[in-house]
Design an enzyme around this catalytic site. Sequence first.
Site, PDB file in Angstrom:
ATOM      1  N   HIS A  36       0.816  -1.216   0.000  1.00  0.00           N
ATOM      2  CA  HIS A  36       0.000   0.000   0.000  1.00  0.00           C
ATOM      3  C   HIS A  36       0.850   1.267   0.000  1.00  0.00           C
ATOM      4  O   HIS A  36       0.316   2.378  -0.070  1.00  0.00           O
ATOM      5  CB  HIS A  36      -0.999   0.005   1.166  1.00  0.00           C
ATOM      6  CG  HIS A  36      -0.420   0.268   2.508  1.00  0.00           C
ATOM      7  ND1 HIS A  36      -0.078  -0.721   3.398  1.00  0.00           N
ATOM      8  CD2 HIS A  36      -0.141   1.435   3.135  1.00  0.00           C
ATOM      9  CE1 HIS A  36       0.384  -0.177   4.510  1.00  0.00           C
ATOM     10  NE2 HIS A  36       0.361   1.128   4.375  1.00  0.00           N
ATOM     11  N   ASP A  93       0.072  -7.670   1.564  1.00  0.00           N
ATOM     12  CA  ASP A  93       0.553  -6.286   1.637  1.00  0.00           C
ATOM     13  C   ASP A  93       2.077  -6.275   1.702  1.00  0.00           C
ATOM     14  O   ASP A  93       2.678  -6.006   2.745  1.00  0.00           O
ATOM     15  CB  ASP A  93      -0.056  -5.596   2.859  1.00  0.00           C
ATOM     16  CG  ASP A  93       0.127  -4.086   2.837  1.00  0.00           C
ATOM     17  OD1 ASP A  93       0.541  -3.554   1.785  1.00  0.00           O
ATOM     18  OD2 ASP A  93      -0.144  -3.446   3.864  1.00  0.00           O
ATOM     19  N   SER A 119       4.358   2.586   8.111  1.00  0.00           N
ATOM     20  CA  SER A 119       3.986   1.514   7.195  1.00  0.00           C
ATOM     21  C   SER A 119       5.179   1.087   6.362  1.00  0.00           C
ATOM     22  O   SER A 119       5.961   1.911   5.903  1.00  0.00           O
ATOM     23  CB  SER A 119       2.880   1.973   6.241  1.00  0.00           C
ATOM     24  OG  SER A 119       1.644   2.027   6.890  1.00  0.00           O
TER      25      SER A 119
END
EC number: 3.4.21.-
Length: 246
Positions: free
Chosen positions: A65, A109, A202
């Site tokens: 992402h 992911d 992230s």
Amino acid sequence: MKALLFLMALLLPSGAGAEEIIGGVESIPHSRPYMALLKIVTEEGHVTFCGGFLISLQFVLTAAHCHGREITVTLGAHDMSKRESTQQKIKVVKQIFPLKYNLFSNFRDIMLLKLEQKAVLTPSVNVIPLPQSSDIIKPGTMCLAAGWGQTGVKEPNSNTLREVMLRIMEMKACKDYRHYDNRFQICVGIPQMLKLAYKGDSGGPLVCAGVAHGIVSHGPGRGIPPIIFTRISSYVSWINRVIRGN
């Protein structure tokens, strides 16, 4: 960018959104030489940031992402407000996803970034080993997460790299995550501890005994653990195939 506050918040799944370190401490400068900061230009032209980590001279591992129209990787950094002589800025020439990455559930992911040129290994820039496909980290294990993300739900990103120790949880602790799959994901963080990775973190690694076992993926959005990390051991074969083929 900010410091690690309570590494309790969750990672945003949308676009290149990333999480922050909440409840942590500032890292000793350049003590995590595998860490990478990603500057991302989104498809809409906005600039955002994610974490990542160097796994070979020309590849950085991060979360899917964290994709974007353009990505520049900074290696060897500690304080992003300064022009440190240790820093290496390298453009990304290829963003590689596994098959069937699902943006809405954050399943699979994980993303490999091929750098325009090879990194130069120094005391401040180095690779981190990955697990074997058969390696499993047991619940109760304490692991380290690091990043330049927010140090609180309403705080800005940290200029300096921060880190926090997090506990691997039983899969039942993540029962509220509708799409959680323990084969491909890791449940991390004790709710009562209010420590976690948050926005801006992230794509960063979960390091257990010197090995990168997870990638910061997503969380509930309230800054309360547990949060979800991608389980790297489930993708080691894919990672090796991509690197060999590129």
